[in-house]
Design an enzyme around this catalytic site. Structure first.
Site, mmCIF file in Angstrom:
data_model
loop_
_atom_site.group_PDB
_atom_site.id
_atom_site.type_symbol
_atom_site.label_atom_id
_atom_site.label_comp_id
_atom_site.label_asym_id
_atom_site.label_seq_id
_atom_site.Cartn_x
_atom_site.Cartn_y
_atom_site.Cartn_z
ATOM 1 N N ALA A 163 0.861 -1.187 0.000
ATOM 2 C CA ALA A 163 0.000 0.000 0.000
ATOM 3 C C ALA A 163 0.891 1.229 0.000
ATOM 4 O O ALA A 163 2.011 1.197 0.540
ATOM 5 C CB ALA A 163 -0.875 -0.003 1.251
ATOM 6 N N GLY A 177 0.597 -5.114 0.541
ATOM 7 C CA GLY A 177 -0.442 -5.177 -0.487
ATOM 8 C C GLY A 177 0.044 -5.823 -1.779
ATOM 9 O O GLY A 177 -0.755 -6.386 -2.534
ATOM 10 N N GLU A 223 -0.365 -9.369 -1.173
ATOM 11 C CA GLU A 223 -1.814 -9.638 -1.157
ATOM 12 C C GLU A 223 -2.396 -9.637 -2.571
ATOM 13 O O GLU A 223 -3.274 -10.438 -2.893
ATOM 14 C CB GLU A 223 -2.519 -8.613 -0.260
ATOM 15 C CG GLU A 223 -2.204 -8.835 1.219
ATOM 16 C CD GLU A 223 -2.603 -7.663 2.099
ATOM 17 O OE1 GLU A 223 -2.160 -6.527 1.806
ATOM 18 O OE2 GLU A 223 -3.345 -7.853 3.069
ATOM 19 N N GLU A 269 3.570 -5.382 7.534
ATOM 20 C CA GLU A 269 2.717 -4.329 8.105
ATOM 21 C C GLU A 269 3.001 -4.054 9.581
ATOM 22 O O GLU A 269 2.895 -2.921 10.036
ATOM 23 C CB GLU A 269 1.232 -4.685 7.927
ATOM 24 C CG GLU A 269 0.708 -4.504 6.511
ATOM 25 C CD GLU A 269 0.920 -5.730 5.631
ATOM 26 O OE1 GLU A 269 1.659 -6.653 6.028
ATOM 27 O OE2 GLU A 269 0.345 -5.748 4.527
HETATM 28 N N1 COA Z 1 4.585 3.295 -0.304
HETATM 29 C C1 COA Z 1 5.008 4.464 -0.792
HETATM 30 N N2 COA Z 1 6.231 4.632 -1.315
HETATM 31 C C2 COA Z 1 7.048 3.550 -1.345
HETATM 32 C C3 COA Z 1 6.665 2.298 -0.866
HETATM 33 C C4 COA Z 1 5.363 2.189 -0.320
HETATM 34 N N3 COA Z 1 4.887 1.035 0.138
HETATM 35 N N4 COA Z 1 7.698 1.443 -1.024
HETATM 36 C C5 COA Z 1 8.665 2.136 -1.606
HETATM 37 N N5 COA Z 1 8.279 3.411 -1.801
HETATM 38 C C6 COA Z 1 9.054 4.504 -2.415
HETATM 39 C C7 COA Z 1 10.137 5.018 -1.474
HETATM 40 O O1 COA Z 1 9.612 5.956 -0.566
HETATM 41 C C8 COA Z 1 11.083 5.642 -2.468
HETATM 42 O O2 COA Z 1 10.563 6.869 -2.901
HETATM 43 P P1 COA Z 1 11.520 8.174 -3.009
HETATM 44 O O3 COA Z 1 12.552 7.780 -4.039
HETATM 45 O O4 COA Z 1 10.593 9.253 -3.471
HETATM 46 O O5 COA Z 1 12.105 8.374 -1.659
HETATM 47 C C9 COA Z 1 10.998 4.695 -3.660
HETATM 48 O O6 COA Z 1 9.761 4.018 -3.523
HETATM 49 C C10 COA Z 1 12.098 3.646 -3.677
HETATM 50 O O7 COA Z 1 12.090 2.944 -2.452
HETATM 51 P P2 COA Z 1 13.372 2.757 -1.517
HETATM 52 O O8 COA Z 1 12.884 2.476 -0.127
HETATM 53 O O9 COA Z 1 14.312 3.895 -1.699
HETATM 54 O O10 COA Z 1 14.016 1.446 -2.170
HETATM 55 P P3 COA Z 1 14.979 0.392 -1.443
HETATM 56 O O11 COA Z 1 15.495 -0.472 -2.532
HETATM 57 O O12 COA Z 1 15.942 1.073 -0.554
HETATM 58 O O13 COA Z 1 14.008 -0.479 -0.518
HETATM 59 C C11 COA Z 1 12.004 -1.732 -0.021
HETATM 60 C C12 COA Z 1 13.003 -1.300 -1.092
HETATM 61 C C13 COA Z 1 10.874 -2.463 -0.709
HETATM 62 C C14 COA Z 1 12.702 -2.682 0.998
HETATM 63 C C15 COA Z 1 11.465 -0.489 0.736
HETATM 64 O O14 COA Z 1 11.040 0.464 -0.228
HETATM 65 C C16 COA Z 1 10.319 -0.763 1.671
HETATM 66 O O15 COA Z 1 10.510 -1.303 2.749
HETATM 67 N N6 COA Z 1 9.100 -0.374 1.241
HETATM 68 C C17 COA Z 1 7.916 -0.504 2.070
HETATM 69 C C18 COA Z 1 7.462 -1.954 2.134
HETATM 70 C C19 COA Z 1 6.275 -2.089 3.051
HETATM 71 O O16 COA Z 1 6.355 -1.893 4.254
HETATM 72 N N7 COA Z 1 5.123 -2.432 2.462
HETATM 73 C C20 COA Z 1 3.899 -2.618 3.195
HETATM 74 C C21 COA Z 1 3.094 -1.397 3.129
HETATM 75 S S1 COA Z 1 1.571 -1.615 4.045
#
Ligand code: COA
Length: 260
Positions: A66, A111, A114, A134
């Protein structure tokens, strides 16, 4: 078909739906849910489309969950509806009536996992990662994760994954039954498209009826499920394709299916 957050690419017999927010790792925001709901509706109604592939744009993510910016704005008056919006779209995918295959090409978190689980089959690239993180954000899965993950991998593994927020590799996901198979990133789409082409070469009404019976098995008792299967079997016995398929076998030739 033009969407703000998706690419909708019609191929011969199937459609490729590509989540298209690569700079945000295809995070699922409200606009993407609206677009996905519309795309799913079109895929269900268009008789030229007999199967769907869902994948993510870019090489890094299927969907990283999400959109956390939108998630952060929720409170206890809006949260339940925020959850239901995603649940409704994912239910529409599961009940689309035609096979939906996820080609998971990177992170499938929250998500994203999911969404992959709402599809009927999941193929993953070697760099795919799965999890329901989450709890790290102070929330629980809200787009069906507690239900579909539990059905797919069993209560013990689902509880382990959801309560710890741990991320697992594609190989681990195959081992627990979350994913069907793993492929080199460069080969994932080719494999998935060939698989879908195989499905669309079969008698479409038989494929849809089998899928409906399988999907309904989640909701019906064993006895009701058997009745449903027999009812569908009876309906399909009345199709032109059934007569053609069995006749072609007896005449030692390939069948030509018309979807009738
Ligand atoms: N929602 C909104 N933005 C997200 C996102 C999410 N779920 N996941 C990644 N992004 C965005 C980051 O904020 C970043 O944006 P920016 O460049 O404007 O700062 C961009 O996507 C790239 O992500 P980044 O975190 O820099 O990549 P990474 O390779 O360092 O890490 C992940 C990858 C997937 C490990 C990390 O992005 C992450 O943990 N994301 C969230 C996962 C999560 O908790 N999902 C459940 C949501 S309920």
């Amino acid at each position: 078909m033009i969407f703000e957050t998706l690419l909708f690419e019609k191929k011969s017999g199937y459609v490729l739906i590509i989540l298209n927010r690569p700079d945000k790792l295809n995070a699922l925001n409200g606009q993407l849910f609206n677009d996905l709901a519309d795309a799913v509706k079109i895929a269900a109604q268009d008789s030229d489309i007999r199967a769907v592939i869902i994948t993510g744009s870019g090489s890094k993510a299927f969907a990283a969950g999400a959109d956390i910016m939108e998630l952060h704005e929720q409170d206890n008056t809006t949260g339940a509806e925020f959850s239901r919006v995603g649940q409704r779209v994912f239910d529409a995918i599961e009940h689309l009536g035609k096979p939906v295959v996820a080609a998971v090409n990177g992170f499938a978190l929250g998500g994203g996992c999911e969404l992959a689980m709402a599809c009927h089959i999941r193929f993953a690239s070697t760099n795919a990662r799965f999890g329901q993180p989450e709890v790290n954000l102070g929330i629980l899965p809200g787009y069906g994760g507690t239900q579909r993950l539990t059905r797919l991998v069993g209560t013990a593994k689902s509880t382990e994954l959801i309560l710890s927020g741990m991320i697992i590799t594609a190989d681990e996901a195959v081992k627990i039954g979350l994913v069907n198979s793993v492929h080199e990133s460069s080969e994932l789409m080719d494999f998935t498209e060939k698989f879908v082409q195989t499905i669309v070469s079969k008698a479409p009404l038989a494929v849809y009826a089998a899928l409906e019976s399988i999907v309904n098995s989640n909701e019906l008792s064993a006895n009701e499920g058997m009745h449903f299967e027999a009812k569908k079997f009876g309906e399909i016995c009345g199709t032109v394709d059934f007569k053609e398929g069995t006749k072609a076998f007896l005449e030692k030739r390939s069948a030509t299916f018309l979807g009738k």
